[in-house]
Design a protein around this motif. Structure first.
Motif, PDB file in Angstrom:
ATOM      1  N   GLY A 110       0.784  -1.222   0.000  1.00  0.00           N
ATOM      2  CA  GLY A 110       0.000   0.000   0.000  1.00  0.00           C
ATOM      3  C   GLY A 110       0.820   1.279   0.000  1.00  0.00           C
ATOM      4  O   GLY A 110       0.257   2.375   0.028  1.00  0.00           O
ATOM      5  N   GLU A 111       2.143   1.180  -0.033  1.00  0.00           N
ATOM      6  CA  GLU A 111       2.982   2.376  -0.072  1.00  0.00           C
ATOM      7  C   GLU A 111       4.311   2.024  -0.720  1.00  0.00           C
ATOM      8  O   GLU A 111       4.598   0.874  -1.018  1.00  0.00           O
ATOM      9  N   ASN A 112       5.107   3.039  -0.939  1.00  0.00           N
ATOM     10  CA  ASN A 112       6.387   2.853  -1.619  1.00  0.00           C
ATOM     11  C   ASN A 112       7.519   3.028  -0.617  1.00  0.00           C
ATOM     12  O   ASN A 112       7.657   4.073   0.007  1.00  0.00           O
ATOM     13  N   GLY A 113       8.349   1.979  -0.473  1.00  0.00           N
ATOM     14  CA  GLY A 113       9.467   2.067   0.453  1.00  0.00           C
ATOM     15  C   GLY A 113      10.457   3.153   0.069  1.00  0.00           C
ATOM     16  O   GLY A 113      11.101   3.754   0.938  1.00  0.00           O
ATOM     17  N   LEU A 114      10.580   3.434  -1.242  1.00  0.00           N
ATOM     18  CA  LEU A 114      11.484   4.496  -1.675  1.00  0.00           C
ATOM     19  C   LEU A 114      11.015   5.856  -1.192  1.00  0.00           C
ATOM     20  O   LEU A 114      11.819   6.708  -0.805  1.00  0.00           O
ATOM     21  N   THR A 115       9.700   6.093  -1.228  1.00  0.00           N
ATOM     22  CA  THR A 115       9.160   7.363  -0.749  1.00  0.00           C
ATOM     23  C   THR A 115       9.494   7.564   0.723  1.00  0.00           C
ATOM     24  O   THR A 115       9.903   8.656   1.149  1.00  0.00           O
ATOM     25  N   LEU A 116       9.336   6.510   1.502  1.00  0.00           N
ATOM     26  CA  LEU A 116       9.690   6.584   2.915  1.00  0.00           C
ATOM     27  C   LEU A 116      11.185   6.827   3.086  1.00  0.00           C
ATOM     28  O   LEU A 116      11.604   7.648   3.913  1.00  0.00           O
ATOM     29  N   ALA A 117      12.002   6.137   2.288  1.00  0.00           N
ATOM     30  CA  ALA A 117      13.452   6.302   2.387  1.00  0.00           C
ATOM     31  C   ALA A 117      13.872   7.735   2.081  1.00  0.00           C
ATOM     32  O   ALA A 117      14.726   8.315   2.762  1.00  0.00           O
ATOM     33  N   ILE A 118      13.277   8.313   1.041  1.00  0.00           N
ATOM     34  CA  ILE A 118      13.606   9.697   0.674  1.00  0.00           C
ATOM     35  C   ILE A 118      13.238  10.648   1.802  1.00  0.00           C
ATOM     36  O   ILE A 118      14.003  11.558   2.144  1.00  0.00           O
ATOM     37  N   ARG A 119      12.089  10.430   2.413  1.00  0.00           N
ATOM     38  CA  ARG A 119      11.668  11.308   3.516  1.00  0.00           C
ATOM     39  C   ARG A 119      12.609  11.181   4.705  1.00  0.00           C
ATOM     40  O   ARG A 119      12.980  12.170   5.330  1.00  0.00           O
ATOM     41  N   ILE A 120      12.997   9.951   5.013  1.00  0.00           N
ATOM     42  CA  ILE A 120      13.939   9.748   6.114  1.00  0.00           C
ATOM     43  C   ILE A 120      15.264  10.424   5.804  1.00  0.00           C
ATOM     44  O   ILE A 120      15.866  11.095   6.652  1.00  0.00           O
TER      45      ILE A 120
END
Length: 233
Positions: free
Chosen positions: A54-64
């Motif tokens: 349901g989400e993109n791990g890359l998007t989370l990684a970029i935010r982190i």
């Protein structure tokens, strides 16, 4: 250490592995759970599944990466070549392809933490290090550190370090892309050719005074790459 994966069995397995090797695991099912920890979470590293449900791990990684500055290691599947390349471009510190070797995962995590300056991972004796010098830079192959002329560390991801180390062990020889992919190992050997282009670009930004006019890491069109250690003034 945060484990962000929507597979409960994998979270449990990795958490047990980390606990057995001296880490304090924090298993989380999704990115929202991690972000709920606040802007300064008490974790030293985020281990993120690329394909979170349901989400993109890359998007989370970029935010982190942009807001927290903690090291990131991605877990990927064998069909995610394009996402891996995008991940390299956004600055993930390392990748592990599933299924992974438990001992290799622990070694990789420790290496990423050491490069990030985690005090518990720092080697204690530099006097026995093996140093390779090129231009105004030097690579400490014992500590796996790239240092500039005044001794400050230039951070490298695991793939960047392995690429530079290989070039420095084979200076003055044209090295084909397929050889570089093989050297980088099973976690990267399934990537498309663009992987090498991305890594070369990122490495040049760190070792060349003018990345668009490299003097150390040179391209031989249609043949491969050549690393020059000694350069004229």
């Amino acid at each position: 250490m945060a484990i962000i994966d929507d597979d409960p069995d994998l979270r449990r397995t990795v958490a047990d592995l980390l606990g057995e090797n001296g880490f304090t695991p924090l298993p989380l099912a999704d990115g929202a759970s991690f972000l709920a920890l606040g802007p300064r979470p008490a974790v030293d590293l985020a281990l993120i599944d690329l394909r979170l449900r349901g989400e993109n791990g890359l998007t989370l990684a970029i935010r982190i990466r942009e807001t927290m500055g903690i090291p990131i290691v991605m877990l990927t599947g064998r069909g995610d070549e394009m996402d891996k390349i995008i991940g390299l471009e956004t600055g993930a510190d390392d990748y592990m392809m599933k299924p992974f070797n438990p001992r290799e995962l622990i070694a990789r995590l420790r290496a990423v933490l050491r490069r990030a300056g985690h005090p518990a991972m720092a080697p204690t004796d530099r006097s026995t290090s093996t140093i390779r010098v090129f231009g105004r830079l030097r690579l400490d192959q014992t500590r796996r550190e790239l240092l500039d002329y005044d001794g400050a560390e230039i951070p490298l991801t695991n793939a960047e370090y392995r690429l530079l180390d290989y070039f420095l062990r084979h200076p003055g020889r044209i090295i084909q892309r397929t050889e570089l992919l093989t050297e980088l190992g099973n976690d990267l050997s399934q990537y498309m050719d663009r992987t090498i282009d991305v890594l070369i670009l990122r490495l040049r930004r760190k070792i060349e005074a003018v990345p668009s006019k490299p003097i150390h890491l040179q391209t031989r069109r249609g043949q491969g790459y050549l690393f020059v250690v000694e350069t004229s003034a």
